[in-house]
Design an enzyme around this catalytic site. Structure first.
Site, PDB file in Angstrom:
ATOM      1  N   ARG A  88      83.882 -15.566  54.915  1.00 52.73           N
ATOM      2  CA  ARG A  88      84.094 -15.806  56.347  1.00 52.73           C
ATOM      3  C   ARG A  88      85.035 -16.981  56.572  1.00 52.73           C
ATOM      4  NH1 ARG A  88      83.547 -11.251  56.834  1.00 52.73           N
ATOM      5  NH2 ARG A  88      81.604 -10.253  57.325  1.00 52.73           N
ATOM      6  N   GLU A  91      88.378 -15.562  55.833  1.00 54.46           N
ATOM      7  CA  GLU A  91      88.772 -14.765  56.985  1.00 54.46           C
ATOM      8  C   GLU A  91      89.208 -15.666  58.139  1.00 54.46           C
ATOM      9  OE1 GLU A  91      86.778 -11.019  59.265  1.00 54.46           O
ATOM     10  OE2 GLU A  91      85.512 -12.803  59.069  1.00 54.46           O
ATOM     11  N   SER A 114      95.349 -34.066  55.640  1.00 58.20           N
ATOM     12  CA  SER A 114      94.898 -34.468  54.315  1.00 58.20           C
ATOM     13  C   SER A 114      93.504 -33.938  53.997  1.00 58.20           C
ATOM     14  CB  SER A 114      94.884 -35.995  54.214  1.00 58.20           C
ATOM     15  OG  SER A 114      94.366 -36.402  52.965  1.00 58.20           O
TER      16      SER A 114
END
Length: 147
Positions: A88, A91, A114
């Protein structure tokens, strides 16, 4: 004993001793997010931190020493992750990555956020429709320089 074996041992002993990542973070003396990353092999502990964790988890000296070695960072495979929770996030970056990039570049200029000068806070957010996961990430902006 390599770092991956140490990580596996930490997870096993954590479960056996019924400890939480937050409790182990108290021993490390940093946030639960940073400490968990360290105990999962992504950060380096000081000698005192490694010994405190080692004592709590009954780790062998070799494991305590490995916790103090700078790790090879990046624990995910290079292919698409198959673990549903990690997928997820993959995704999320696939869908919103270009949005993150566009908005960061518009607001800050050409550069990156960063992952070294970085903070994260993960909390549970109660919701009547089902609790929510709230993750706040804060990283220093690093502009690309010209030379």
């Amino acid at each position: 004993m390599n770092r991956e074996e140490v990580t596996d041992l930490i997870v096993t002993r954590k479960v056996k001793k019924k400890l939480t990542w937050a409790k182990l973070a108290e021993l490390v003396g940093h946030s639960k997010e940073w400490s968990t990353a360290a105990l999962l092999g992504q950060m380096t502990l000081t000698e005192a931190q490694a010994k405190a964790v080692g004592a709590a988890l009954d780790l062998p000296e070799e494991a305590v020493e490995q916790l103090q070695v700078v790790p090879y960072k990046g624990s995910l495979p290079t292919s698409v992750p198959t673990d549903p929770l990690i997928y997820r996030f993959y995704e999320l970056v696939n869908v919103y990555g270009t949005t993150f990039k566009a908005l960061i570049h518009e607001e800050f200029g050409d550069g990156i956020m960063s992952a070294i000068d970085f903070n994260m806070d993960l909390t549970r957010e109660p919701d009547p429709k089902g609790d929510r996961v709230k993750i706040v990430m804060s990283g220093k902006f690093l502009p690309y320089k010209t030379y």
